[in-house]
Design a protein around this motif. Sequence first.
Motif, PDB file in Angstrom:
ATOM      1  N   LEU A 184      23.386  53.539 -14.670  1.00  0.00           N
ATOM      2  CA  LEU A 184      23.929  53.076 -13.212  1.00  0.00           C
ATOM      3  C   LEU A 184      25.374  52.960 -13.411  1.00  0.00           C
ATOM      4  O   LEU A 184      25.996  51.839 -13.593  1.00  0.00           O
ATOM      5  CB  LEU A 184      23.494  51.781 -12.802  1.00  0.00           C
ATOM      6  N   HIS A 185      26.133  54.116 -12.998  1.00  0.00           N
ATOM      7  CA  HIS A 185      27.604  54.234 -13.191  1.00  0.00           C
ATOM      8  C   HIS A 185      28.367  53.869 -11.703  1.00  0.00           C
ATOM      9  O   HIS A 185      29.443  53.761 -12.019  1.00  0.00           O
ATOM     10  CB  HIS A 185      27.810  55.817 -13.592  1.00  0.00           C
ATOM     11  N   THR A 187      29.519  51.833  -8.593  1.00  0.00           N
ATOM     12  CA  THR A 187      29.869  50.511  -8.289  1.00  0.00           C
ATOM     13  C   THR A 187      31.068  50.705  -6.920  1.00  0.00           C
ATOM     14  O   THR A 187      31.416  51.476  -6.549  1.00  0.00           O
ATOM     15  CB  THR A 187      30.049  49.553  -9.099  1.00  0.00           C
ATOM     16  N   TRP A 199      31.314  57.191 -20.221  1.00  0.00           N
ATOM     17  CA  TRP A 199      29.975  57.237 -19.909  1.00  0.00           C
ATOM     18  C   TRP A 199      29.577  58.621 -20.616  1.00  0.00           C
ATOM     19  O   TRP A 199      28.431  58.730 -21.001  1.00  0.00           O
ATOM     20  CB  TRP A 199      29.903  57.333 -18.280  1.00  0.00           C
ATOM     21  N   VAL A 257      17.979  50.246 -18.945  1.00  0.00           N
ATOM     22  CA  VAL A 257      18.943  50.631 -18.178  1.00  0.00           C
ATOM     23  C   VAL A 257      20.214  50.292 -18.696  1.00  0.00           C
ATOM     24  O   VAL A 257      20.493  48.930 -19.214  1.00  0.00           O
ATOM     25  CB  VAL A 257      18.882  49.777 -16.766  1.00  0.00           C
ATOM     26  N   ALA A 259      24.299  49.649 -17.144  1.00  0.00           N
ATOM     27  CA  ALA A 259      24.795  49.601 -15.896  1.00  0.00           C
ATOM     28  C   ALA A 259      26.120  48.970 -15.797  1.00  0.00           C
ATOM     29  O   ALA A 259      26.413  47.956 -16.932  1.00  0.00           O
ATOM     30  CB  ALA A 259      23.929  48.785 -14.684  1.00  0.00           C
ATOM     31  N   THR A 262      26.867  46.275 -10.637  1.00  0.00           N
ATOM     32  CA  THR A 262      26.427  46.831  -9.305  1.00  0.00           C
ATOM     33  C   THR A 262      24.952  46.265  -8.784  1.00  0.00           C
ATOM     34  O   THR A 262      24.334  45.774  -9.734  1.00  0.00           O
ATOM     35  CB  THR A 262      26.124  48.476  -9.543  1.00  0.00           C
ATOM     36  N   GLY A 265      21.874  46.931 -10.468  1.00  0.00           N
ATOM     37  CA  GLY A 265      21.670  46.450 -11.896  1.00  0.00           C
ATOM     38  C   GLY A 265      20.919  45.334 -11.693  1.00  0.00           C
ATOM     39  O   GLY A 265      20.134  44.696 -12.355  1.00  0.00           O
ATOM     40  N   ALA A 275      17.844  45.691 -19.495  1.00  0.00           N
ATOM     41  CA  ALA A 275      19.078  46.244 -18.955  1.00  0.00           C
ATOM     42  C   ALA A 275      20.231  45.410 -19.727  1.00  0.00           C
ATOM     43  O   ALA A 275      20.487  44.471 -19.759  1.00  0.00           O
ATOM     44  CB  ALA A 275      19.169  45.897 -17.417  1.00  0.00           C
ATOM     45  N   THR A 277      24.238  45.313 -19.038  1.00  0.00           N
ATOM     46  CA  THR A 277      25.092  45.271 -17.845  1.00  0.00           C
ATOM     47  C   THR A 277      26.736  44.985 -18.574  1.00  0.00           C
ATOM     48  O   THR A 277      26.915  44.136 -19.228  1.00  0.00           O
ATOM     49  CB  THR A 277      24.978  44.348 -16.771  1.00  0.00           C
TER      50      THR A 277
END
Length: 363
Positions: A184-185, A187, A199, A257, A259, A262, A265, A275, A277
């Motif tokens: 999840l790039h 935001t 990334w 995930v 992230a 965002t 997230g 996840a 973050t």
Amino acid sequence: MRILIVKVSSLGDIIHTLPAVTDAANARKDVVFDWVVEENFVEIPAWHPAVDKVIPISLRRWRRNMLKTWFGREFRSFRNRLREEHYDLVIDAQGLIKSGVISRLSKGLTIGLSNQTAREPLSSLFYNQSYSVPWDGHAADRVRQLFSRALNYRYSKPRVDYGIDLSRIGGARPAAASGEVLFLHGTTWATKHWPEAYWRQLAGIATAAGYRILLPWGDEREQRRARWIAAGNERARVLDKQSLTGIALHMLAAEGVIAVDTGLGHLAAALGRPALTLYGPTNPALSGTFGRRQAQLGADIDCAPCMKKVCGYRGAPVIDADQGEAFEVRPPCFAAHKPAAVWRHFEQLLAADKSREIRFSHP
């Protein structure tokens, strides 16, 4: 008892309201909720079994021409639908002037935060009754406190249940053995973006470890970034444009995930997916991912968390020369989150999840 929730945006704020809905539904078996929410987010409240009607509002579109909106058919239709029901309570869970106005357009006793604890103090002018909830708590717990005081019940703070009914998303969760990881790039704030070069490096590390990378996007800029991250990597795939339901289904099928800060997230947290973050200018203790299987990496630079949309760093440039061509890390608060370290933390999270020895970060 029928209650109207006014929490129109943003995605993370809407998701942070779900545990309070679960608390109330558990404490008061007679309670039913309706919910006013931005049209782009109507899927989220509908996933909770205690929510009956979801009433969409189009404030983001209407702001382009407020005069036309006020006298327009679409606004009249929204107002009429809002006033079809006489509510026992109307809870403004947002604490903004716009949400206060919406609360007063409805029929019912209006509840909200006091002028000392609301994000916009003038919003309290629209309430029949207000409550002070300390600022130092996590955003999700502040909403839980507001609901519990308005409805006079106690809740267990350590027990966080978003209450999402997976069958309302599209069926039961499949076994997470897909070998896929969701990046999840995207935001909103420029300062919350992890460097694109990081990334890309992370995608290389992850695919070398045998995983496949999925890259969602929400607009053209995010699509270009996703394509750049995936370029030259056969095990990285840019997804087609997804609805929130589509993203949720990918999350449920993925093994985990990674992230930035965002709204998506927070969706991963609400679905209980492992996840990790990455935080730079924002404070995970106040608004970070919340609940089980969540880990957060915060910045270690003196000026973070600054909570600024524009980076005010004035120190010496922070240069990363570890991987190929050197580049300046902007914002510099992300320099602590090197791709190799991020992947190591993520693998630890997955290993803990698989061994059922999950140590999650709870603000």
